[in-house]
Design a protein around this motif. Structure first.
Motif, PDB file in Angstrom:
ATOM      1  N   SER A   1      30.872  25.404 101.481  1.00 51.47           N
ATOM      2  CA  SER A   1      31.440  24.496 100.489  1.00 51.47           C
ATOM      3  C   SER A   1      30.550  23.272 100.299  1.00 51.47           C
ATOM      4  O   SER A   1      30.327  22.812  99.182  1.00 51.47           O
ATOM      5  CB  SER A   1      32.836  24.037 100.940  1.00 51.47           C
ATOM      6  OG  SER A   1      33.627  25.150 101.160  1.00 51.47           O
TER       7      SER A   1
ATOM      8  N   LEU B   1      28.671  22.038  97.063  1.00 52.03           N
ATOM      9  CA  LEU B   1      28.799  20.701  96.503  1.00 52.03           C
ATOM     10  C   LEU B   1      27.422  20.115  96.186  1.00 52.03           C
ATOM     11  O   LEU B   1      27.185  19.585  95.090  1.00 52.03           O
ATOM     12  CB  LEU B   1      29.537  19.785  97.487  1.00 52.03           C
ATOM     13  CG  LEU B   1      29.595  18.307  97.123  1.00 52.03           C
ATOM     14  CD1 LEU B   1      30.389  18.110  95.847  1.00 52.03           C
ATOM     15  CD2 LEU B   1      30.209  17.493  98.244  1.00 52.03           C
TER      16      LEU B   1
ATOM     17  N   PHE C   1      32.201  13.550  89.513  1.00 53.42           N
ATOM     18  CA  PHE C   1      31.263  12.551  90.024  1.00 53.42           C
ATOM     19  C   PHE C   1      30.032  12.472  89.144  1.00 53.42           C
ATOM     20  O   PHE C   1      29.608  11.413  88.686  1.00 53.42           O
ATOM     21  CB  PHE C   1      30.886  12.926  91.462  1.00 53.42           C
ATOM     22  CG  PHE C   1      29.910  11.988  92.096  1.00 53.42           C
ATOM     23  CD1 PHE C   1      28.641  12.433  92.441  1.00 53.42           C
ATOM     24  CD2 PHE C   1      30.249  10.662  92.347  1.00 53.42           C
ATOM     25  CE1 PHE C   1      27.736  11.565  93.017  1.00 53.42           C
ATOM     26  CE2 PHE C   1      29.341   9.795  92.925  1.00 53.42           C
ATOM     27  CZ  PHE C   1      28.082  10.251  93.259  1.00 53.42           C
TER      28      PHE C   1
ATOM     29  N   THR D   1      25.826  21.942  93.328  1.00 60.74           N
ATOM     30  CA  THR D   1      26.473  21.611  92.064  1.00 60.74           C
ATOM     31  C   THR D   1      26.094  20.216  91.597  1.00 60.74           C
ATOM     32  O   THR D   1      25.775  19.988  90.432  1.00 60.74           O
ATOM     33  CB  THR D   1      28.012  21.694  92.226  1.00 60.74           C
ATOM     34  OG1 THR D   1      28.313  22.885  92.910  1.00 60.74           O
ATOM     35  CG2 THR D   1      28.694  21.659  90.891  1.00 60.74           C
ATOM     36  N   LEU D   2      26.152  19.285  92.574  1.00 58.35           N
ATOM     37  CA  LEU D   2      25.781  17.903  92.226  1.00 58.35           C
ATOM     38  C   LEU D   2      24.375  17.848  91.666  1.00 58.35           C
ATOM     39  O   LEU D   2      24.120  17.230  90.642  1.00 58.35           O
ATOM     40  CB  LEU D   2      25.863  17.012  93.472  1.00 58.35           C
ATOM     41  CG  LEU D   2      27.191  16.345  93.748  1.00 58.35           C
ATOM     42  CD1 LEU D   2      27.089  15.537  95.023  1.00 58.35           C
ATOM     43  CD2 LEU D   2      27.603  15.457  92.596  1.00 58.35           C
TER      44      LEU D   2
ATOM     45  N   LYS E   1      40.910  30.972 100.578  1.00 57.99           N
ATOM     46  CA  LYS E   1      40.758  29.556 100.954  1.00 57.99           C
ATOM     47  C   LYS E   1      39.366  29.017 100.602  1.00 57.99           C
ATOM     48  O   LYS E   1      39.194  27.900 100.133  1.00 57.99           O
ATOM     49  CB  LYS E   1      41.037  29.423 102.444  1.00 57.99           C
ATOM     50  CG  LYS E   1      41.309  28.010 102.870  1.00 57.99           C
ATOM     51  CD  LYS E   1      41.722  27.939 104.296  1.00 57.99           C
ATOM     52  CE  LYS E   1      43.131  28.441 104.476  1.00 57.99           C
ATOM     53  NZ  LYS E   1      43.542  28.463 105.863  1.00 57.99           N
ATOM     54  N   CYS E   2      38.368  29.886 100.866  1.00 56.13           N
ATOM     55  CA  CYS E   2      37.000  29.472 100.603  1.00 56.13           C
ATOM     56  C   CYS E   2      36.799  29.172  99.116  1.00 56.13           C
ATOM     57  O   CYS E   2      36.206  28.183  98.733  1.00 56.13           O
ATOM     58  CB  CYS E   2      36.047  30.557 101.059  1.00 56.13           C
ATOM     59  SG  CYS E   2      34.328  30.117 100.869  1.00 56.13           S
TER      60      CYS E   2
ATOM     61  N   MET F   1      32.652  28.274 106.413  1.00 55.88           N
ATOM     62  CA  MET F   1      33.243  27.988 105.098  1.00 55.88           C
ATOM     63  C   MET F   1      32.913  26.567 104.656  1.00 55.88           C
ATOM     64  O   MET F   1      32.562  26.312 103.508  1.00 55.88           O
ATOM     65  CB  MET F   1      34.775  28.139 105.177  1.00 55.88           C
ATOM     66  CG  MET F   1      35.246  29.570 105.069  1.00 55.88           C
ATOM     67  SD  MET F   1      36.965  29.698 105.595  1.00 55.88           S
ATOM     68  CE  MET F   1      37.750  28.421 104.653  1.00 55.88           C
TER      69      MET F   1
ATOM     70  N   LEU G   1      35.722  21.349  95.304  1.00 55.26           N
ATOM     71  CA  LEU G   1      34.449  20.648  95.412  1.00 55.26           C
ATOM     72  C   LEU G   1      33.674  20.665  94.095  1.00 55.26           C
ATOM     73  O   LEU G   1      33.051  19.684  93.715  1.00 55.26           O
ATOM     74  CB  LEU G   1      33.608  21.266  96.543  1.00 55.26           C
ATOM     75  CG  LEU G   1      34.136  20.912  97.927  1.00 55.26           C
ATOM     76  CD1 LEU G   1      33.472  21.790  98.986  1.00 55.26           C
ATOM     77  CD2 LEU G   1      33.929  19.456  98.250  1.00 55.26           C
ATOM     78  N   LEU G   2      33.746  21.810  93.421  1.00 48.69           N
ATOM     79  CA  LEU G   2      33.082  21.896  92.115  1.00 48.69           C
ATOM     80  C   LEU G   2      33.656  20.876  91.137  1.00 48.69           C
ATOM     81  O   LEU G   2      32.934  20.185  90.421  1.00 48.69           O
ATOM     82  CB  LEU G   2      33.247  23.295  91.523  1.00 48.69           C
ATOM     83  CG  LEU G   2      32.194  24.321  91.902  1.00 48.69           C
ATOM     84  CD1 LEU G   2      32.635  25.716  91.483  1.00 48.69           C
ATOM     85  CD2 LEU G   2      30.868  23.982  91.244  1.00 48.69           C
TER      86      LEU G   2
ATOM     87  N   HIS H   1      38.457  25.894  98.201  1.00 53.94           N
ATOM     88  CA  HIS H   1      37.610  24.733  98.551  1.00 53.94           C
ATOM     89  C   HIS H   1      36.479  24.557  97.558  1.00 53.94           C
ATOM     90  O   HIS H   1      36.159  23.454  97.136  1.00 53.94           O
ATOM     91  CB  HIS H   1      37.029  24.916  99.961  1.00 53.94           C
ATOM     92  CG  HIS H   1      38.016  24.586 101.028  1.00 53.94           C
ATOM     93  ND1 HIS H   1      37.765  24.844 102.358  1.00 53.94           N
ATOM     94  CD2 HIS H   1      39.236  24.036 100.982  1.00 53.94           C
ATOM     95  CE1 HIS H   1      38.807  24.453 103.075  1.00 53.94           C
ATOM     96  NE2 HIS H   1      39.710  23.966 102.251  1.00 53.94           N
ATOM     97  N   ASN H   2      35.893  25.688  97.197  1.00 55.02           N
ATOM     98  CA  ASN H   2      34.771  25.615  96.264  1.00 55.02           C
ATOM     99  C   ASN H   2      35.192  25.051  94.911  1.00 55.02           C
ATOM    100  O   ASN H   2      34.484  24.247  94.313  1.00 55.02           O
ATOM    101  CB  ASN H   2      34.144  27.001  96.067  1.00 55.02           C
ATOM    102  CG  ASN H   2      33.284  27.362  97.258  1.00 55.02           C
ATOM    103  OD1 ASN H   2      32.954  26.495  98.055  1.00 55.02           O
ATOM    104  ND2 ASN H   2      32.943  28.631  97.394  1.00 55.02           N
TER     105      ASN H   2
ATOM    106  N   ALA I   1      32.543  17.494  92.166  1.00 54.69           N
ATOM    107  CA  ALA I   1      31.123  17.314  91.830  1.00 54.69           C
ATOM    108  C   ALA I   1      30.964  17.047  90.350  1.00 54.69           C
ATOM    109  O   ALA I   1      30.212  16.180  89.932  1.00 54.69           O
ATOM    110  CB  ALA I   1      30.346  18.564  92.231  1.00 54.69           C
ATOM    111  N   PHE I   2      31.724  17.801  89.538  1.00 49.31           N
ATOM    112  CA  PHE I   2      31.617  17.628  88.100  1.00 49.31           C
ATOM    113  C   PHE I   2      32.058  16.227  87.679  1.00 49.31           C
ATOM    114  O   PHE I   2      31.398  15.537  86.899  1.00 49.31           O
ATOM    115  CB  PHE I   2      32.445  18.693  87.383  1.00 49.31           C
ATOM    116  CG  PHE I   2      32.367  18.572  85.895  1.00 49.31           C
ATOM    117  CD1 PHE I   2      33.412  18.006  85.183  1.00 49.31           C
ATOM    118  CD2 PHE I   2      31.233  18.972  85.206  1.00 49.31           C
ATOM    119  CE1 PHE I   2      33.326  17.854  83.817  1.00 49.31           C
ATOM    120  CE2 PHE I   2      31.149  18.817  83.837  1.00 49.31           C
ATOM    121  CZ  PHE I   2      32.195  18.267  83.135  1.00 49.31           C
TER     122      PHE I   2
END
Lengths: 672, 190
Positions: free
Chosen positions: A26, A30, B18, A33-34, B3-4, A22, B11-12, B7-8, B15-16
């Motif tokens: 993830s 990341l 950032f 996406t970045l 959960k996965c 997982m 993180l998304l 997390h995504n 990321a956005f």
């Protein structure tokens, strides 16, 4: 937590291999996406090369940064990215400053006091109780015996700008920058020849007359200035309670007489090169203010202070790429100090001795900078200076000769990693060679780094670190209390800053937090002051914050304000204590107004609190100062009225040295 | 929520945020004003026709771009150095004094130069130098092109009379993009 769960094979109840999977997913998400977001936006981003490949129509569509906005890509060095406080020629005129010391009185985070340390004025930055590195046109000017600078003897006449760099400064300033850098830039002739003359007068026969002229003629440019200033001293506040050691309303030994002349003659050679000769001669006679609240062991005067210098400077461009600036200088000064006995106190009539101090400095520096491609800028260079010092305690003694050499090499590079992110790395290597007698040979490596980031259009941030050092002065090495085995003082300086523009850029806000840790600070034992030698004794830690705001209310009205807080602690033999003159809150406010009918006004407010007296372990009284100046321009004439300490505040900046009370000045200037 | 997925989403979002932070300048399509001006100055040179004698000199000495301004401006203009205009390479000269103006083909006078405009322009009067400034007074004092801002975008004004006086011919393509002043009545009729 993660590791311990991992050892059991479970994370929060989920089997470990699944959780790793997982996490990997993830993490990959990341990264993807970045990359996606960054690259999709990068298509809309303009690199330098993009701009140079565009045609005019495309360029005209681009939105520009507004005027006054911080533009990280145009920074040229670490310093230009940090918050540099500048005192401009306009500020100097507004404040009616007559000496460099006057011009520095209200700089945030800077402490100026008159009358202490055997000098007419001293300046400390951010709690460092030692003089900063002071340069005039890249020529270091502190005297090498005590490291002091004649703040009130150097004239303000030819000063175009004073830059004050308080934190981890650029490596390009050379050695001894531990306690900050003050870089004074002088005027040069530009454009059509013009002249300016000014006369002003205040109480106690205080008179100033000053003239300057400059301009260009063909390939030549010139600037020349001369001044004569004298005073019988300054008045103390009406609230000052006389003491047996200060029985008059005029501060004892605050009188002076100063004569100055300086010039700058330049010539262009070809398209890319120019040379200039700068020369000056300054003479001064000054009293040295004694304590006002207790007897002084000796009473002293500088009866003949002289300084003359000759600078040769040049600049050129090599290979159409490398900018080269160089300087060679000779700087000579002599200082005759007369000591009076305490007989017939308080009238010191009997000369005890006359001590002499002569110093000749020969030095030079060279600075090369160039752009390596689009995103990397390099600076390399070197400073070298040799001080030849001659001293004698009185006219019957032999002259003591000392010879000191300081050499610095520096390299600094700045990478523009992204359009809004610059990283600077710098390194100094400094060496110091003392007298043959002491056989001092010291050296120091001082790295520094700096990150400048612009996360939003109107927001800039910086993080800076610099390791710096200061070599001992001769008093710390060779005097009666000296110690030839003293080594350099080291310090680690940290600074984080943020700057924000608001309200269509009319309001600029700044915030800085700093921490400096110095080690091996040279001092005598505080508990055994008169008998102990100077030693690399203690640690000094100072930290604080600086806030600033400036607002352009209208085109004619500007307001600015700043607050600084500095706390300095010394750790000596495991015992921590505060230092005099270093722990304080300082608030400054300034208002400038220029009318459309020739009238202009300037008001300055300064509030200080928390100054500390080590002997009594008490804070000194807070004080508030208000200064103002009103000018009216009619044709080429500008009469003016100025007042300092309008509230007639009775205040000290260091214990025993009361400063000037309310002082009015009138004057007139004319331009031709 | 799975959960996965949770997390995504986190993180998304990170990321956005950032990426947005790093690129908010790009979103606004903005750039450093002086850098745009430097690029525009290079473009101006493309639409200029200098006298034959000057072009011969350029073949020997390249295209001399002179800049009067503070360190920041000069630093930005250094990025133009070495770029081409036709067959001519741009040579950058940072000018401190009026005495250094000899031999310039283009002159950019920034507001930070603190120079006497009339004196500067008088020194190169009737020389084939494309003068570019930043204030209205610049063209009034005899400068050829001056930049101005309109809705946070850079525009420029051309003083045709001053260009003619300097012996420079300006392409109609450039004039179409500019606010033109100093035209003769016959030109207006056209």
């Amino acid at each position: 937590m993660y590791l311990s769960d991992r050892s059991t094979g479970f994370i929060n109840g989920t089997p470990f291999h699944e959780e790793v999977s997982m996490f990997k997913k993830s993490f990959i998400t990341l990264l993807i996406t970045l990359s996606a977001v960054t690259s999709s936006l990068a298509a809309e981003k303009f690199s330098d090369e993009d701009l140079f490949n565009m045609d005019l129509q495309e360029l005209m569509k681009i939105e520009i940064f507004a005027m006054g906005e911080v533009q990280p890509r145009t920074t040229t060095s670490m310093d230009e990215s940090t918050r540099i406080f500048e005192v401009t020629a306009q500020d100097i005129a507004s404040q009616n400053a007559r000496t460099i010391g006057d011009a520095l009185r209200f700089v945030p985070g800077l402490f100026l006091s008159r009358g202490m340390e055997g000098s007419s004025a001293v300046v400390f930055i951010r709690g460092a109780k030692k003089t900063p590195l002071v340069m005039i046109d890249n020529r270091p000017v502190a005297e090498p015996q005590q490291g002091l600078v004649a703040w009130d003897q150097f004239p303000i006449d030819n000063v175009a700008k004073i830059k004050i760099i308080k934190g981890p400064s650029s490596a390009a300033y050379g050695a001894n920058s531990l306690n900050g850098v003050i870089n004074i830039i002088t005027k040069k002739g530009k454009g059509k020849p013009n002249s300016h003359i000014q006369y002003q007068e205040s109480a106690n026969s205080t008179k100033d007359i000053w003239a300057e002229s400059g301009g260009e003629a063909g390939l030549w440019n010139y600037y020349i200035t001369a001044s004569y200033r004298r005073s019988d001293g300054f008045d103390l506040s009406d609230d000052f309670h006389q003491t047996p050691w200060q029985t008059s309303s005029i501060r004892r030994e605050s009188d002076y007489e100063r004569k100055n002349i300086s010039m700058n003659l330049g010539r262009d050679i070809g398209a890319d090169s120019s040379v200039a000769v700068l020369a000056g001669l300054y003479r001064s006679a000054d009293g040295i203010m004694p304590f006002a609240d207790k007897p002084t062991f000796y009473h002293r005067r500088w009866q003949d202070w002289q300084r003359g210098f000759l600078d040769l400077t040049g600049k050129t461009i090599l290979f159409n790429k490398i900018n080269v600036r160089g300087k060679f200088y000779y700087d000579q000064f002599s200082n005759e100090m007369i000591f009076f006995k305490q007989k017939n106190f308080p009238e010191y009539q009997f000369i005890d001795r006359i001590s002499d101090f002569d110093n000749a400095t020969i030095g030079g520096n060279i600075h090369l900078n160039w752009l390596c491609g689009e995103n990397l800028k390099m600076d390399v260079g070197s400073y070298i200076k040799n001080n030849m010092i001659s001293t004698r305690l009185n006219e019957h003694e032999q002259w003591q000769e000392e010879d000191l050499t300081t050499i610095d090499f520096f390299i600094e590079s700045r990478w523009s990693l992204l359009d809004n992110l610059d990283v600077t790395l710098g390194l100094n290597y400094d060496t110091f060679t003392g007298t043959e007698e002491s056989n001092n040979h010291l050296s120091s490596w001082n790295p520094r780094f700096f990150i400048h980031y612009q996360p939003l259009k109107k927001t800039t941030m910086h993080i800076a670190y610099g390791r710096k050092s200061r070599f001992p002065v001769t008093r710390e090495l060779e005097s009666e209390n000296g110690n030839p085995s003293n080594s350099e003082v080291h310090g680690d300086l940290y600074e984080i800053g943020l700057q924000q523009l608001l309200w269509q850029d009319c309001l600029s806000l700044g915030f800085i937090v700093f921490q400096t840790n110095t080690d091996d600070v040279i001092s005598r034992d505080y508990n055994n002051w008169w008998t102990t030698k100077y030693e690399n004794r203690y640690e000094q830690h100072y930290h604080g914050i600086e806030l600033s705001a400036s607002a352009r209310i209208t085109d004619r009205l500007n307001l600015s304000a700043d607050y600084s807080y500095t706390d300095t602690r010394v750790v000596d033999d495991g015992e921590e204590f505060r230092l005099n003159e270093t722990t304080y809150h300082q608030i400054n406010g300034r208002l400038n107004y220029i009318s459309d009918f020739g009238m202009a006004g300037f008001i300055q407010l300064a509030y200080s609190s928390g100054l500390y007296d080590f002997e009594t372990d008490k804070d000194l009284d807070d004080f508030t100062l208000i200064n103002a100046k009103l000018t009216y321009s009619y044709k080429q004439f500008t009469p003016f009225l100025a007042v300092e300490n309008l509230l007639d505040e009775n205040y000290v900046r260091s214990v025993g040295y009361p400063q000037a009370g309310r002082t009015f000045t009138i004057g007139i200037s004319a331009n031709f | 929520m799975n959960k996965c997925h949770f997390h995504n989403v986190v993180l998304l979002t990170m990321a956005f945020l950032f990426a947005s932070c790093l690129n908010c300048n790009a979103l606004a399509e903005s750039a450093d004003e002086h850098l745009i001006k430097a690029a525009m100055v290079r473009n101006f040179a493309r639409f200029m026709e200098w006298p034959e004698k000057t072009i011969t000199e350029m073949e020997e000495k390249d295209l001399q771009l002179c800049v009067m301004g503070d360190d920041t401006v000069e630093q930005t203009f250094r990025k133009v150095r070495g770029k081409k205009v036709g067959n001519h390479t741009i040579v950058l000269r940072e000018i401190d004094t009026i005495g250094g103006l000899q031999g310039c083909n283009l002159l950019f006078v920034d507001v930070s130069a603190g120079t006497d405009l009339e004196e500067t322009l008088h020194t190169i009067q009737e020389s084939p130098v494309l003068t570019i400034g930043e204030t209205e007074e610049f063209t009034q004092a005899g400068g050829i092109i001056t930049f101005f801002n309109e809705s946070n975008r850079i525009r420029f004004q051309i003083n045709l009379k001053a260009a003619q006086k300097a012996g420079l011919k300006i392409s109609s393509r450039l004039l179409q993009l500019a606010v033109v002043i100093g035209q003769s009545s016959r030109e207006h009729d056209k």
